[in-house]
Every structure is written in structure tokens, then in C-alpha cells.
Motif scaffolding. Structure first.
Motif, PDB file in Angstrom:
ATOM      1  N   HIS A  51       0.831  -1.064  -0.109  1.00 51.12           N
ATOM      2  CA  HIS A  51      -0.044   0.007   0.038  1.00 51.12           C
ATOM      3  C   HIS A  51       0.909   1.241  -0.138  1.00 51.12           C
ATOM      4  O   HIS A  51       0.567   2.222   0.432  1.00 51.12           O
ATOM      5  CB  HIS A  51      -1.014  -0.006   1.235  1.00 51.12           C
ATOM      6  N   ALA A  52       2.037   1.099  -0.633  1.00 51.36           N
ATOM      7  CA  ALA A  52       3.089   2.447  -0.728  1.00 51.36           C
ATOM      8  C   ALA A  52       3.343   3.138   0.532  1.00 51.36           C
ATOM      9  O   ALA A  52       2.803   4.186   0.547  1.00 51.36           O
ATOM     10  CB  ALA A  52       2.262   3.278  -1.827  1.00 51.36           C
ATOM     11  N   GLY A  53       3.513   2.626   1.575  1.00 50.74           N
ATOM     12  CA  GLY A  53       3.835   3.045   2.667  1.00 50.74           C
ATOM     13  C   GLY A  53       2.731   3.044   3.821  1.00 50.74           C
ATOM     14  O   GLY A  53       2.849   3.368   5.123  1.00 50.74           O
ATOM     15  N   ARG A  54       1.432   2.663   3.403  1.00 47.95           N
ATOM     16  CA  ARG A  54       0.372   2.575   4.212  1.00 47.95           C
ATOM     17  C   ARG A  54       0.230   1.106   4.598  1.00 47.95           C
ATOM     18  O   ARG A  54       0.311   0.311   3.697  1.00 47.95           O
ATOM     19  CB  ARG A  54      -0.900   3.001   3.712  1.00 47.95           C
ATOM     20  N   PRO A  55      -0.206   0.810   5.883  1.00 45.77           N
ATOM     21  CA  PRO A  55      -0.206  -0.673   6.444  1.00 45.77           C
ATOM     22  C   PRO A  55      -1.529  -1.040   5.687  1.00 45.77           C
ATOM     23  O   PRO A  55      -2.493  -0.371   5.262  1.00 45.77           O
ATOM     24  CB  PRO A  55      -0.591  -0.698   7.702  1.00 45.77           C
ATOM     25  N   ALA A  56      -1.456  -2.542   5.587  1.00 43.83           N
ATOM     26  CA  ALA A  56      -2.962  -3.315   4.946  1.00 43.83           C
ATOM     27  C   ALA A  56      -4.021  -2.799   5.739  1.00 43.83           C
ATOM     28  O   ALA A  56      -3.697  -2.782   7.135  1.00 43.83           O
ATOM     29  CB  ALA A  56      -2.785  -4.407   4.770  1.00 43.83           C
ATOM     30  N   PRO A  57      -5.316  -2.973   5.571  1.00 43.50           N
ATOM     31  CA  PRO A  57      -6.390  -2.670   6.338  1.00 43.50           C
ATOM     32  C   PRO A  57      -6.374  -3.532   7.511  1.00 43.50           C
ATOM     33  O   PRO A  57      -5.976  -4.741   7.382  1.00 43.50           O
ATOM     34  CB  PRO A  57      -7.512  -2.756   5.477  1.00 43.50           C
ATOM     35  N   GLY A  58      -7.003  -3.128   8.659  1.00 41.99           N
ATOM     36  CA  GLY A  58      -7.087  -4.196   9.605  1.00 41.99           C
ATOM     37  C   GLY A  58      -8.206  -5.228   9.547  1.00 41.99           C
ATOM     38  O   GLY A  58      -8.926  -5.119   8.591  1.00 41.99           O
ATOM     39  N   PRO A  59      -8.270  -6.206  10.360  1.00 42.11           N
ATOM     40  CA  PRO A  59      -8.912  -7.252  10.167  1.00 42.11           C
ATOM     41  C   PRO A  59     -10.568  -6.767  10.360  1.00 42.11           C
ATOM     42  O   PRO A  59     -10.793  -5.772  11.249  1.00 42.11           O
ATOM     43  CB  PRO A  59      -8.839  -8.262  11.476  1.00 42.11           C
ATOM     44  N   ASP A  60     -11.466  -7.526   9.704  1.00 38.01           N
ATOM     45  CA  ASP A  60     -12.619  -7.370  10.084  1.00 38.01           C
ATOM     46  C   ASP A  60     -13.270  -7.487  11.509  1.00 38.01           C
ATOM     47  O   ASP A  60     -13.182  -8.587  11.999  1.00 38.01           O
ATOM     48  CB  ASP A  60     -13.733  -8.086   8.975  1.00 38.01           C
ATOM     49  N   ALA A  61     -13.894  -6.309  12.368  1.00 35.29           N
ATOM     50  CA  ALA A  61     -14.202  -6.709  13.380  1.00 35.29           C
ATOM     51  C   ALA A  61     -15.370  -7.250  13.679  1.00 35.29           C
ATOM     52  O   ALA A  61     -15.356  -7.943  14.755  1.00 35.29           O
ATOM     53  CB  ALA A  61     -14.352  -5.100  14.029  1.00 35.29           C
ATOM     54  N   THR A  62     -16.092  -7.630  12.587  1.00 30.83           N
ATOM     55  CA  THR A  62     -17.261  -8.486  12.750  1.00 30.83           C
ATOM     56  C   THR A  62     -17.091  -9.783  12.616  1.00 30.83           C
ATOM     57  O   THR A  62     -17.934 -11.055  12.897  1.00 30.83           O
ATOM     58  CB  THR A  62     -18.341  -8.172  12.000  1.00 30.83           C
ATOM     59  N   ALA A  63     -15.613 -10.375  12.191  1.00 28.80           N
ATOM     60  CA  ALA A  63     -15.346 -11.652  11.984  1.00 28.80           C
ATOM     61  C   ALA A  63     -14.593 -12.155  13.042  1.00 28.80           C
ATOM     62  O   ALA A  63     -13.961 -13.307  12.757  1.00 28.80           O
ATOM     63  CB  ALA A  63     -14.459 -11.584  10.531  1.00 28.80           C
ATOM     64  N   VAL A  64     -14.746 -11.999  14.147  1.00 32.83           N
ATOM     65  CA  VAL A  64     -14.255 -12.462  15.253  1.00 32.83           C
ATOM     66  C   VAL A  64     -15.059 -12.867  16.447  1.00 32.83           C
ATOM     67  O   VAL A  64     -16.120 -12.434  16.629  1.00 32.83           O
ATOM     68  CB  VAL A  64     -13.309 -11.174  15.849  1.00 32.83           C
ATOM     69  N   THR A  65     -14.668 -14.064  16.968  1.00 34.54           N
ATOM     70  CA  THR A  65     -15.226 -14.349  18.266  1.00 34.54           C
ATOM     71  C   THR A  65     -14.718 -13.617  19.662  1.00 34.54           C
ATOM     72  O   THR A  65     -13.641 -13.818  19.947  1.00 34.54           O
ATOM     73  CB  THR A  65     -15.155 -15.842  18.493  1.00 34.54           C
ATOM     74  N   TYR A  66     -15.677 -12.806  20.370  1.00 27.15           N
ATOM     75  CA  TYR A  66     -15.083 -12.140  21.402  1.00 27.15           C
ATOM     76  C   TYR A  66     -15.402 -12.715  22.716  1.00 27.15           C
ATOM     77  O   TYR A  66     -16.482 -13.520  22.836  1.00 27.15           O
ATOM     78  CB  TYR A  66     -15.858 -10.768  21.397  1.00 27.15           C
ATOM     79  N   PRO A  67     -14.456 -12.519  23.891  1.00 26.75           N
ATOM     80  CA  PRO A  67     -14.827 -13.216  24.864  1.00 26.75           C
ATOM     81  C   PRO A  67     -15.834 -12.427  25.874  1.00 26.75           C
ATOM     82  O   PRO A  67     -15.505 -11.973  26.923  1.00 26.75           O
ATOM     83  CB  PRO A  67     -13.293 -13.290  25.625  1.00 26.75           C
ATOM     84  N   VAL A  68     -17.051 -12.429  25.341  1.00 23.23           N
ATOM     85  CA  VAL A  68     -18.167 -11.874  25.703  1.00 23.23           C
ATOM     86  C   VAL A  68     -19.484 -12.651  26.229  1.00 23.23           C
ATOM     87  O   VAL A  68     -19.780 -13.396  25.045  1.00 23.23           O
ATOM     88  CB  VAL A  68     -18.737 -10.314  24.922  1.00 23.23           C
ATOM     89  N   ASP A  69     -19.975 -12.756  27.068  1.00 21.72           N
ATOM     90  CA  ASP A  69     -21.116 -13.893  27.438  1.00 21.72           C
ATOM     91  C   ASP A  69     -22.223 -12.922  27.155  1.00 21.72           C
ATOM     92  O   ASP A  69     -22.740 -12.281  28.236  1.00 21.72           O
ATOM     93  CB  ASP A  69     -21.086 -14.397  28.574  1.00 21.72           C
ATOM     94  N   CYS A  70     -23.281 -13.168  26.174  1.00 17.55           N
ATOM     95  CA  CYS A  70     -24.380 -12.504  25.969  1.00 17.55           C
ATOM     96  C   CYS A  70     -25.628 -13.239  26.138  1.00 17.55           C
ATOM     97  O   CYS A  70     -26.669 -13.079  25.524  1.00 17.55           O
ATOM     98  CB  CYS A  70     -24.410 -11.802  24.642  1.00 17.55           C
ATOM     99  N   ALA A  71     -25.324 -14.397  26.896  1.00 17.94           N
ATOM    100  CA  ALA A  71     -26.622 -15.383  27.163  1.00 17.94           C
ATOM    101  C   ALA A  71     -27.134 -16.039  25.641  1.00 17.94           C
ATOM    102  O   ALA A  71     -26.594 -16.730  25.003  1.00 17.94           O
ATOM    103  CB  ALA A  71     -27.423 -14.647  28.178  1.00 17.94           C
ATOM    104  N   ASP A  72     -28.308 -15.317  25.335  1.00 18.07           N
ATOM    105  CA  ASP A  72     -28.964 -15.883  24.058  1.00 18.07           C
ATOM    106  C   ASP A  72     -28.520 -15.232  22.838  1.00 18.07           C
ATOM    107  O   ASP A  72     -29.210 -15.750  21.859  1.00 18.07           O
ATOM    108  CB  ASP A  72     -30.373 -16.056  24.223  1.00 18.07           C
TER     109      ASP A  72
END
Length: 192
Positions: A51-72
Motif C-alpha cells: 500500500h505504498a507506505g500505508r499498512p494493509a487494512p485491519g481485520p474485519d471487526a465482525t469476523a471475530v469471536t469475542y470473549p463476551v457472554d451475552c446469554a442468548d
């Protein structure tokens, strides 16, 4: 002195319209030159993800399993931003996550997500900046080059409605020496 042939013709005397036409043509040439850029360096050759000096875009935030317990329900990403904190040419994503709620403000978690180490793997949480178990939510939020800033909102007692936090504190996480360093501003209304 003898005049040149055609010197008395109307098109040989410069007028304002000639200067305007010349200026417009030059402006067009400059604009076209600004749009034409040399091709970028091929991926992997510039050390920055192509990307000519810029980093590649960050990972998709919605494609991750987070350590959060939301019940149902599944946790939702309410905000996110990206920066290349470790300067490896691949940006990390910072996500503010919370459980879905019909009323009130559920506590937030704030996580750093890194790209998969190998092709075919999913991005993963590599750092927990704010655990939902702390009972706070995130107000203002920004991600910059090596810094994450947020306003954390909380409650002075269990009697305070969860939709109206009555405590706040501005915090900053700065990437230094391979880790995030937390700095908290004084609580509003207190003496330093």
C-alpha cells in the motif's frame, strides 16, 4: 519601421479572454497530471503490505469471536478503528463490543484484533483493553497511529439507571515497547 504582415489582425492582440483561456488550459493540464500517478509497488516488495507506505487494512471487526457472554444473543460491534501499532505493515483493529439490549446501556468490552497468522485462519483477539465485567461503557472513541483514546462511562451506585451513567473518565492506551500503556486523566471534579 515596417509592421509585420498580419500584425493588425484582431487575433494577434492579446485580450482578457485569451489569458483566461490559457489559464483554464493550464489548470486542466495540472489537474490531469495530479490524477495520473505512477503504479504502486507490488505487494510484498515495499515492506508495507503493498500500500505504498500505508499498512494493509485491519481485520474485519465482525469476523471475530469475542470473549463476551451475552446469554442468548451474539455480541455486537458498536465501534471500531484500525492502526498499525506494531509497525509490521498490517493494521490491527480495535473494537468496542457489547451485548444487544432492548433498554439501558450494557457494559462494553474493548479489544485489539490482529490478523490471522496463517492463511485460512480467522483474525483473533490479542489484547483486552476493557473487560465488560468492569461494568463500564465506552462514550467517545478514537484510534490514531499509536494511540487509542476513549471516554469510559460508569455508575456511582447500583441505584443509578443503566441508561444514565453518572461517572466518566478519559483514558488513553499508547503503544510503547511492544505493549499498550494505559494513562487515565483525573476524574472530572477531583483535584490533582
Amino acid at each position: 519601421m515596417q509592421s509585420l504582415p498580419g500584425a493588425d489582425l484582431p487575433h494577434t492582440h492579446p485580450r482578457a479572454v485569451h489569458w483566461i483561456a490559457t489559464a483554464a488550459a493550464m489548470a486542466g493540464a495540472i489537474a490531469l497530471a495530479a490524477l495520473i500517478q505512477p503504479p504502486t509497488v507490488a505487494a510484498g516488495n515495499d515492506g508495507a503490505g503493498g500500500h505504498a507506505g500505508r499498512p494493509a487494512p485491519g481485520p474485519d471487526a465482525t469476523a471475530v469471536t469475542y470473549p463476551v457472554d451475552c446469554a442468548d444473543t451474539e455480541p455486537e460491534v458498536v465501534r471500531h478503528g484500525s492502526a498499525d501499532f506494531d509497525a509490521d505493515g498490517r493494521a490491527e483493529t480495535v473494537a468496542v463490543v457489547r451485548c444487544r439490549a432492548a433498554a439501558g446501556t450494557p457494559p462494553s468490552g474493548m479489544y485489539v484484533v490482529s490478523a490471522a497468522a496463517k492463511p485460512g485462519q480467522s483474525p483473533s483477539v490479542t489484547e483486552t483493553l476493557l473487560d465488560p465485567g468492569e461494568g463500564m461503557s465506552v462514550g467517545e472513541f478514537a484510534v490514531r497511529e499509536n494511540e487509542i483514546s476513549a471516554t469510559l462511562l460508569g455508575y456511582s451506585s447500583p441505584d443509578v439507571p443503566r441508561s444514565k451513567p453518572d461517572k466518566q473518565r478519559k483514558v488513553t492506551w499508547t503503544w510503547e515497547n511492544g505493549r499498550f500503556r494505559l494513562t487515565a486523566e483525573p476524574v472530572p471534579g477531583t483535584r490533582v
